[in-house]
Design an enzyme around this catalytic site. Structure first.
Site, PDB file in Angstrom:
ATOM      1  N   ASP A  88      27.283  38.561  -8.797  1.00 46.13           N
ATOM      2  CA  ASP A  88      28.150  38.913  -7.846  1.00 46.13           C
ATOM      3  C   ASP A  88      27.782  39.383  -6.574  1.00 46.13           C
ATOM      4  O   ASP A  88      26.652  40.268  -6.558  1.00 46.13           O
ATOM      5  CB  ASP A  88      28.973  39.992  -8.547  1.00 46.13           C
ATOM      6  N   LYS A 118      28.348  34.646  -7.023  1.00 48.23           N
ATOM      7  CA  LYS A 118      29.884  34.736  -6.873  1.00 48.23           C
ATOM      8  C   LYS A 118      30.318  35.496  -5.964  1.00 48.23           C
ATOM      9  O   LYS A 118      29.925  36.454  -5.549  1.00 48.23           O
ATOM     10  CB  LYS A 118      30.485  35.089  -8.532  1.00 48.23           C
ATOM     11  N   GLU A 186      42.047  34.958 -11.334  1.00 49.96           N
ATOM     12  CA  GLU A 186      42.068  36.474 -11.877  1.00 49.96           C
ATOM     13  C   GLU A 186      43.657  36.808 -12.213  1.00 49.96           C
ATOM     14  O   GLU A 186      44.241  36.738 -10.808  1.00 49.96           O
ATOM     15  CB  GLU A 186      41.181  37.473 -11.628  1.00 49.96           C
TER      16      GLU A 186
END
Ligand code: KIV
Length: 274
Positions: A88, A118, A186
C-alpha cells in the site's frame, strides 16, 4: 541438478487474467511469519496500511509512513514464494502529482521487492495510475470506502447506496481504463459490486462488497481473531487466536506465580544429562 523445482511467483498479469475465473484469495500480512503462513493459500498478499491500526495502535491509517510500509514490506518479502506481493502507498505519498507517486512507488518497489503497489481513489487518481502503469509500476486500485479519506467521508460507511452508486461505478471504470490490473472494492452494496464486476475488464477484489466480486480480501488479524479494537460487520472470524493467546498467557502467569515454571525438563530439556 536438484530435483526441487523453484516455485513461480504470481505476477500482476496472472492476477488480471483471473477475471471471471476461480475467485482470487487475498489477505494482508505485515510480518515474515504471517507471510509464510498465508503464502501457499493466497494469490495476493497485501502489505496494507492497515498495519498502522493493527500492529502500531494508530487510530486510523493516516499516520502511516512510507518508512513503515517499506520495513513491513521487507519483512513480508522474506516470507513469500508464490503469492503476488502488493504494498500500500500510504496517505500523502502519492496524491500530490503523478511524479510524486512514481518517485515513492519506485522506492517502495526497489526497497521491498514487491511487484505492485496499491493506492486509493477513483477518477481523481486515474491520471496517476496511467502515469505509473506506463512506467513499469503495476497498480492495484481501491475504490468505494477508501479508509485514507475517512475524514472526508465522515466515517467508515457503506459507499454507493442509491444515487451514489454511479459515482463509485465511474471510479471503478476510470481506474480500469487507466491501466490498473485489479481493483479493491470496499464496503459497497452487492448490486453495485455485481454491476461493476460485470462492466470492467479487470478483477474486482471485494472487502465487504459481496461474493459477486472476482476475489476477496480480509485483514488477516481480523479473520484470525487477533485484532479486537475494531471489527467491521463483514469480517468472518475463522479462528479466535486472541482468546487462545490470552488463555496461554494467563496459564504462564499462574505457573510463574506458583513456581511451577520452569520445571526441570524446561531448564535441561535439550542438554545432555551429566
Ligand atoms: O490496508 C489494508 O489492509 C487494505 C485492505 C484490507 C483492502 O487496504
Amino acid at each position: 541438478m536438484s530435483a526441487a523445482r523453484a516455485i513461480r511467483a504470481l505476477t500482476p498479469p496472472d492476477i488480471a487474467a483471473r477475471k471471471g475465473r476461480t475467485p482470487l484469495v487475498c489477505l494482508t500480512a505485515y510480518t515474515t511469519p504471517i507471510a509464510q503462513l498465508v503464502d501457499a493459500h493466497c494469490d495476493v498478499v497485501l502489505v496494507g496500511d492497515s498495519v498502522g491500526m493493527v500492529l502500531h495502535g494508530l487510530p486510523s491509517t493516516l499516520g502511516v509512513t512510507l518508512e513503515m510500509m517499506i520495513l513491513h514490506g521487507q519483512a513480508v518479502r522474506r516470507g513469500l514464494e508464490r503469492a503476488l506481493m502488493v504494498v500500500d502507498m500510504p496517505f500523502g505519498s502519492y496524491e500530490e502529482s503523478p511524479g510524486q507517486a512514481f518517485d515513492n512507488a519506485a522506492r517502495v518497489m526497489a526497497q521491498t521487492g514487491c511487484a505492485a503497489v496499491k493506492l486509493e481513489g477513483g477518477e481523481s487518481m486515474a491520471a496517476t495510475i496511467r502515469f505509473l502503469a506506463a512506467r513499469g509500476v503495476p497498480v492495484m486500485a481501491h475504490v468505494g470506502l477508501t479508509p485514507q479519506a475517512v475524514n472526508a467521508l465522515g466515517g467508515y460507511r457503506v459507499q454507493g447506496r442509491g444515487d451514489d452508486a454511479d459515482r463509485i461505478q465511474r471510479d471503478a471504470v476510470a481506474v480500469a481504463e487507466a491501466g490498473a490490473f485489479a481493483v479493491v472494492l470496499e464496503k459497497t452494496p452487492e448490486a453495485l459490486a455485481l454491476r461493476i464486476t460485470q462492466e470492467i475488464a479487470i478483477p474486482t477484489i471485494g472487502i465487504g462488497a459481496s461474493p459477486a466480486c472476482d476475489g476477496q480480501i480480509l485483514v488477516v488479524d481480523d479473520m484470525l481473531g487477533l485484532f479486537g479494537a475494531f471489527l467491521p460487520k463483514f469480517v468472518k472470524r475463522y479462528a479466535e487466536l486472541g482468546e487462545a493467546a490470552s488463555a496461554a498467557v494467563s496459564a504462564y502467569s499462574q505457573d510463574v506465580r506458583e513456581r511451577r515454571f520452569p520445571a526441570a525438563e524446561h531448564v535441561f530439556g535439550d542438554e545432555p544429562k551429566t
